[in-house]
Design an enzyme around this catalytic site. Structure first.
Site: not given
Ligand SMILES: C[S@@+](CC[C@H](N)C(=O)[O-])C[C@H]1O[C@@H](n2cnc3c(N)ncnc32)[C@H](O)[C@@H]1O
Length: 441
Positions: A381, A264-265, A262
């Site tokens: 992305c 930075p949200g 999620a």
């Molecule tokens: C593409 S970013 C998410 C962007 C977010 N959905 C937004 O719209 O602001 C991917 C996220 O996955 C998290 N992440 C990576 N591996 C993870 C895991 N095993 N469980 C939960 N989160 C994870 C990362 O820390 C990162 O914040």
């Protein structure tokens, strides 16, 4: 007066050279390099020039570093790496940013002194002046090789060409463009029309594109915290392709929703703006959660924010199934090179298979948490097939109760069971979407 302005120009270039050297040679991300430094720049115009220079120089490094090697008799030593970065900055400011040529040369010469390398001031002067005399020949030479022609590393050109053979040239060109600043209006605090009017009153002529329900595209980049409505939480910054995620997730009031990655949200907030749902916003990176909480707070939204690993549900899940799951998976970010041009310098071919393995593990771990009749949206992305359709195929193959739902043509090219928006299409980032429904037994 003139002297002060000249000194400021040289100081910004010296700063830019220090930061660019860290980005290129130490692997520091553009964002963290810039954010650490920008806070000290009180003048918004200086900050804007520093930012524009770092983005352009990172975006075009592979082209102008190659041009530079044609201008130097021998490679610069490691201890002159900031001069190396400064020379590329000079070339990019002349050729790409179209800044006044001789002013750039003079400021770069002064910047060499500010970098504590007065011995190299003459070299900077000579190299940039020679570029001005021979630019046609030098650029034609750079065009002979794909890496310096497209300013992309070879592995990335090959991967894009093999995954999207007919679109590769357009994708490479789109990756080298600046992305528009797109806002997402917070429906709970404002309408698009109201915000359009407030922006117009502030002299900003934004556009409301038909394909985005909540989006507004601004004519140019600006400090959004100074725009009307920011402090009141009337909008957030979010690319159109990312805004389509909440729309596709198809949430309704009363549902239990999991945003599994999620922080930075951005998408958590959009989901909450669209419906009264019980949202669990999970992320494995605890350092990213304060920003998520801050974003939700500014927008007047609330969620059950958890620090946990989505691939290990027993450590955080209460056992109640979710009606909707968003897996916005960690990925190569190959669809957002316009916004993060340093990806071209930092990402490696060898990163893709491990990322695909993580994505598959996350999808498999999340599936049992989905309620019968519920939907999981897989989004990235990335524009690579290994991170997108291959992950969804593996999920569908492993679960007899998983069925891919059609994603409408307007979301992009058919790609496996989902759709791919290619970078630049409708002015948006590259994004993949696949929607999988769980059968009711
Ligand atoms: C593409 S970013 C998410 C962007 C977010 N959905 C937004 O719209 O602001 C991917 C996220 O996955 C998290 N992440 C990576 N591996 C993870 C895991 N095993 N469980 C939960 N989160 C994870 C990362 O820390 C990162 O914040």
């Amino acid at each position: 007066m003139t002297n002060q302005a000249d000194n400021a120009g040289a100081a910004i270039r010296a700063d830019a050279a220090r930061l660019l050297a860290r980005i290129v040679f130490d692997g520091v991300s553009l964002r963290s390099a810039f954010e650490a430094r920008a806070a000290r720049n009180a003048d918004p115009r200086d900050r804007a020039l520093l930012s524009a220079t770092l983005f352009s120089a990172s975006r075009w490094w592979l082209r102008f570093d190659s041009v530079l090697s044609g201008l130097l008799e021998r490679a610069l030593p490691t201890k002159a790496r900031e001069i190396h970065a400064l020379l590329v900055i000079g070339l990019v400011q002349i050729e790409i940013m179209a800044m006044p040529e001789y002013a750039v040369v003079a400021a770069c010469v002064d910047a060499a002194r500010l970098l504590g390398q007065p011995r190299h001031a003459g070299l900077v002067n000579a190299v940039l002046r020679r570029y001005l005399r021979e630019r046609g020949t030098l650029l034609a030479e750079a065009d002979r090789d794909a890496v310096s022609r497209h300013a992309h590393p070879r592995w990335l050109i090959e991967r894009i060409s093999s995954d999207w053979p007919r679109d590769a040239e357009a994708i490479l060109a789109a990756n080298n463009c600046e992305a528009a600043l797109t806002l997402r209006v917070n429906r709970r605090r404002s309408s698009r029309e109201d915000l359009l009017e407030r922006l117009a009153a502030a002299g900003i002529d934004a556009e409301a594109p038909a394909h985005l329900a909540d989006g507004l595209v601004l004519p140019e980049s600006t400090d959004v915290s100074r725009l009307p409505g920011f402090a009141e939480g009337c909008f957030s910054v979010q690319d159109g392709a990312a805004q389509q995620v909440a729309e596709l997730l198809d949430v309704a009031n009363g549902q239990r929703v999991l945003d599994a990655c999620a922080a930075p949200g951005g998408k958590s907030a959009h989901i909450l703006e669209r419906a009264e749902v019980e949202l669990t916003a999970l992320d494995a990176d605890g350092a990213r959660l304060p920003r998520l909480r801050e974003n939700l707070g500014r927008l007047g939204l609330s969620a059950n924010v958890l620090h946990g690993d989505a691939s290990r549900p027993p450590t955080w899940w209460d056992g109640k199934p979710f009606d909707r799951i968003l897996l916005d998976a960690p990925c190569s970010a190959s669809g957002i090179i316009r916004r993060q041009p340093d990806i071209k310098l930092h990402r490696r071919a060898a990163d893709i298979a491990p990322l695909a393995a993580i994505q598959a593990r996350l999808a498999a771990a999340l599936w049992p948490m989905l309620a019968p009749g519920g939907k999981l949206l897989y989004a990235t992305c990335s524009i690579f097939r290994a991170e997108n359709e291959a992950v969804v195929v593996a999920l569908l193959d492993a679960h007899a109760d998983a069925c891919a739902l059609p994603v409408a043509e307007r979301y992009g090219r058919a790609a496996g069971s989902g759709r791919q928006n290619l970078p630049g299409n409708k002015g948006m980032d590259g994004f993949y979407y696949a929607l999988v429904e769980k059968a009711r037994l």
